[in-house]
Scaffold this motif. Sequence first.
Motif, PDB file in Angstrom:
ATOM      1  N   ALA A 131      36.243   9.778 -21.239  1.00 21.15           N
ATOM      2  CA  ALA A 131      35.502   9.814 -19.984  1.00 21.15           C
ATOM      3  C   ALA A 131      34.929  11.199 -19.751  1.00 21.15           C
ATOM      4  CB  ALA A 131      36.412   9.417 -18.824  1.00 21.15           C
ATOM      5  N   ARG A 132      33.765  11.262 -19.121  1.00 21.55           N
ATOM      6  CA  ARG A 132      33.209  12.551 -18.720  1.00 21.55           C
ATOM      7  C   ARG A 132      34.189  13.249 -17.788  1.00 21.55           C
ATOM      8  NH1 ARG A 132      27.907  14.648 -18.186  1.00 21.55           N
ATOM      9  NH2 ARG A 132      27.070  12.660 -18.949  1.00 21.55           N
ATOM     10  N   GLY A 133      34.418  14.525 -18.050  1.00 18.88           N
ATOM     11  CA  GLY A 133      35.313  15.279 -17.183  1.00 18.88           C
ATOM     12  C   GLY A 133      36.786  15.060 -17.463  1.00 18.88           C
ATOM     13  N   SER A 134      37.137  14.464 -18.604  1.00 24.13           N
ATOM     14  CA  SER A 134      38.543  14.281 -18.946  1.00 24.13           C
ATOM     15  C   SER A 134      39.121  15.593 -19.473  1.00 24.13           C
ATOM     16  CB  SER A 134      38.693  13.170 -19.985  1.00 24.13           C
ATOM     17  OG  SER A 134      37.933  13.485 -21.145  1.00 24.13           O
ATOM     18  N   ALA A 135      40.424  15.606 -19.688  1.00 21.68           N
ATOM     19  CA  ALA A 135      41.074  16.816 -20.202  1.00 21.68           C
ATOM     20  C   ALA A 135      40.546  17.151 -21.593  1.00 21.68           C
ATOM     21  CB  ALA A 135      42.589  16.610 -20.247  1.00 21.68           C
ATOM     22  N   LEU A 136      40.368  18.427 -21.849  1.00 16.88           N
ATOM     23  CA  LEU A 136      39.858  18.886 -23.136  1.00 16.88           C
ATOM     24  C   LEU A 136      40.784  18.412 -24.258  1.00 16.88           C
ATOM     25  CD1 LEU A 136      37.929  20.770 -24.832  1.00 16.88           C
ATOM     26  CD2 LEU A 136      39.670  22.556 -24.469  1.00 16.88           C
ATOM     27  N   PRO A 137      40.284  17.551 -25.164  1.00 15.20           N
ATOM     28  CA  PRO A 137      41.132  17.138 -26.287  1.00 15.20           C
ATOM     29  C   PRO A 137      41.125  18.185 -27.386  1.00 15.20           C
ATOM     30  CG  PRO A 137      39.016  16.027 -26.413  1.00 15.20           C
ATOM     31  CD  PRO A 137      38.971  16.891 -25.173  1.00 15.20           C
ATOM     32  N   GLN A 138      42.133  18.170 -28.209  1.00 13.46           N
ATOM     33  CA  GLN A 138      42.197  19.023 -29.394  1.00 13.46           C
ATOM     34  C   GLN A 138      42.301  18.131 -30.619  1.00 13.46           C
ATOM     35  OE1 GLN A 138      42.291  22.714 -29.750  1.00 13.46           O
ATOM     36  NE2 GLN A 138      41.277  22.356 -27.817  1.00 13.46           N
ATOM     37  N   PRO A 139      41.474  18.373 -31.649  1.00 16.11           N
ATOM     38  CA  PRO A 139      41.564  17.556 -32.860  1.00 16.11           C
ATOM     39  C   PRO A 139      42.937  17.660 -33.513  1.00 16.11           C
ATOM     40  CG  PRO A 139      39.535  18.853 -32.838  1.00 16.11           C
ATOM     41  CD  PRO A 139      40.388  19.363 -31.717  1.00 16.11           C
ATOM     42  N   GLU A 140      43.278  16.650 -34.293  1.00 12.44           N
ATOM     43  CA  GLU A 140      44.531  16.632 -35.040  1.00 12.44           C
ATOM     44  C   GLU A 140      44.627  17.854 -35.945  1.00 12.44           C
ATOM     45  OE1 GLU A 140      46.467  14.111 -38.780  1.00 12.44           O
ATOM     46  OE2 GLU A 140      44.513  13.576 -37.950  1.00 12.44           O
ATOM     47  N   LEU A 141      45.821  18.461 -36.017  1.00 13.73           N
ATOM     48  CA  LEU A 141      46.064  19.620 -36.878  1.00 13.73           C
ATOM     49  C   LEU A 141      46.741  19.171 -38.171  1.00 13.73           C
ATOM     50  CD1 LEU A 141      47.413  22.414 -34.481  1.00 13.73           C
ATOM     51  CD2 LEU A 141      45.141  22.215 -35.471  1.00 13.73           C
ATOM     52  N   ARG A 142      46.221  19.655 -39.302  1.00 16.12           N
ATOM     53  CA  ARG A 142      46.858  19.443 -40.591  1.00 16.12           C
ATOM     54  C   ARG A 142      47.084  20.813 -41.219  1.00 16.12           C
ATOM     55  NH1 ARG A 142      43.438  14.236 -43.064  1.00 16.12           N
ATOM     56  NH2 ARG A 142      43.849  12.831 -41.294  1.00 16.12           N
ATOM     57  N   ARG A 143      48.341  21.173 -41.444  1.00 10.90           N
ATOM     58  CA  ARG A 143      48.696  22.523 -41.870  1.00 10.90           C
ATOM     59  C   ARG A 143      49.156  22.544 -43.329  1.00 10.90           C
ATOM     60  NH1 ARG A 143      49.872  25.891 -37.383  1.00 10.90           N
ATOM     61  NH2 ARG A 143      50.007  24.790 -35.400  1.00 10.90           N
ATOM     62  N   SER A 144      48.886  23.651 -43.993  1.00 10.23           N
ATOM     63  CA  SER A 144      49.415  23.818 -45.342  1.00 10.23           C
ATOM     64  C   SER A 144      50.920  24.042 -45.270  1.00 10.23           C
ATOM     65  CB  SER A 144      48.739  24.993 -46.050  1.00 10.23           C
ATOM     66  OG  SER A 144      49.063  26.217 -45.417  1.00 10.23           O
TER      67      SER A 144
END
Length: 830
Positions: A131-144
């Motif tokens: 939705a417009r104005g929703s909480a800022l999402p963060q993409p999935e993290l994949r770590r070495s």
Amino acid sequence: SDSQMSVETERAPACWTTAAPDPEDTLAISAPLLGAAAEAGRARAPAWTAGRSKSQLERESHLAADATLSCWPPARARALVGAVALAISCALVLATARPRVHTPHAQVQQPGARAAQPWRASHAPPRLRSARGSALPQPELRRSKNGRLETTLTVAPVHFATGDFELNVRGYEGRVPGPTLVVAPGDVLSINLVNALAPDDAFSSGSSGSSGSSGSGNNVGSAAHAKHSHESKKAGKRETVGGGTPLPLYLNALHRPNSTSLHVHGMHVSPLPGADDIYTAVLPSANATYTYLIPQNHPLGIYYYHPHLHGSSGLQAHGGMAGTIVVARSADAPDAPPGSDNEPTLNLLLIQTFNVGGGTVRNYKWASEASGSNFPLGLTAGTPTVVLTVNGAVEPVAAVRAGAWTRLRIVHAGHNDLLLLSIQPALALVSTDNGGRDAAGMAEALASGAAPLAEERDSRVLAQLAPLLAPLAAFSYSSYARAAAGDKPSGKSPGCEVFVLARDGVELSAPRLQARVLVSPGSRAELLVRCSSAGIFDLRTDPPKVGFSDWTHIGTGSDIASGALMRLAVLADSAAGPPPARDALRYGAEASNGGSPGHAADETYAAAAEHAQPARGLYATMDLQTAKLPSGVLPLHIPMLQGKVPIQRPGGREAGQTFPYAWYGMRDREYNEAEGASRTVTLGATEEWKLINERTLNPATQLPSGVPPPGTPLEESPLGESLSSGAFADGNHPFHMHVNHFQIVAINAPARSQQNGANGGGINATLTVAATAAIDYEVGDWRDTISIPTPGSVTIRWQANDFVGKAMAHCHIFGHSDTGMSMDFEVLGI
């Protein structure tokens, strides 16, 4: 945030099967392994084989690169149950709601199986909604882990919906944007790129042969294909992964929309096959493994990955195919504070632009049609024609504490428009007549649905700010208004301080205070932000005001995105709201209070900074401004060439269709891989290039017939004459170079006084050329993607000290690069 962005699991089934690489060029191929699991009448068994190329290993022996290429032609079938399950020939791959890294296994191919269509009516692509104005999402993290990150990026259809905007796009791992990859210097990054898209039509592929479908009997692993592929190398054709007729090299029109390749933008890694190789086409239903050996002295910072096959990269990037790469001191997640249950965040802002309205190559709808795409767009009535997204969301909301320093890690993954960033009060909201609440109260209310950002904890960075803050103590909103009216390109934003810490992954020699920050497509910026009082602020991108000197650098005809990107709820210390998030990265030395609100220096920060690891890596001590150039090697002049009269080029889904294109070139011709590298460079030598964007070609020029033969000096050709008599350039062409960063050594705009006179002096020309360029860079900076003064030029220097091979330099407006504004160069060993 899953509460704000959901993924529906209904997805077109796809199954991938295996075939060997060219048997003449293979050391070993893993034996087929069939894995099948029956659940609800379906089997799930991803497929994988890997071959190690002898020639690749020899070329990469100095780095011990283990590069693999493998192919998966597809088949669609429903798994049988009971005893019939023993004879399963391929399995359906079902996506889950949250994409996961999986270990692929090989499976047996069903001969003659038909390739998948984009999707069937009963199997819609996964749907992303926010939705417009929703909480800022963060993409999935994949770590070495333990020095290695092995992951899979699957390219497949996605139905993307955010706010009131809906569109079918191609995405990585069912997401827009793709997952964030976190690695450290010295790590090995291995990406298995799986192309799960439908085959390109024969005409849109730019060839009359098969585009990879095995329905015609063109089996990827067949001897006939192996022979054809091997001969195509000798004939100078681009190699492909997945079978089919290799793509003709000389075709500067949009084509083969479902074939792809991968580029790790800004990374200092090898460009050879199996690593950052953008030239090999990964056809639909095929896969390729890219292995990157990250040097120990790689700069710490923000990079990103995106498609880069000539002719289709713009359409795919325009549709959201991008993801971030972070090179950090340690890829391990930092320990959570005692009692903390909040998720770590990178404060990542990956910005993308979607355009289905105006223009040609910059218009996703036009580009889809011209490329011959069989991909249904899924547009609905009332869909906006242009939308800006941050991490796949429209105008998301984040929360910070007043007086706390917060690092924003920004990636411009858009395809066309430049961003001119600033932080401004949301004046329509900051008032006392909205329900009787003041700005602080409104910010507190907004924060209840916001994503908390992490506060800066790097002691070394915070210590650098101390001497820079004293002059800002008396800097008020009214003084900002006066400065803005006077058109200062740097200074303090109203209510907030913005320091630029790093550009394109390389930390600046010192933080730089800027009111406006220019970010070209492909460029990255790390900003340190502090808002002194509670309220609501917007991170925005807007064209400069009329008469501002920014125009003299950007160019009055350039496309600049306009609108709010993200809303910041700035909370008073006493306000109720979400606690600050944890930073997802470790620092060499952390401050106990990352958001110290005072202006005075903190002695703890300064003490810790003495022992902190530098972030600039190989550029920490390199300075080429006074370096000696090789004798007998002239600096390379590279005009960015643009014609003014549209030319017709073939395209579409029917024979005989043509589409109008602007003519683009670089140096002295439009891109033609078959002609070889435009420049050969010796390993270790200092190169000087002058990037020129002063004039467009005279409209009377007949293109492409006016292009000089190879070896003819531009000045002695009809093209050179056309360029000298053309109009002043007004559209920017951001420049990007693969593999190596470059240092800016001079900025020039000799035509500016003439242009201002011709335009009636409508632009503020009182500031120097360097001052107007400061919205993007200064002399001495190290970058990989920059704007060029328009009209004007910039001189850069660079050294290739580590990697040999062919690489590309090009305009990073994807539509310009795809249609001719690119050039190859090659680094040769000593």
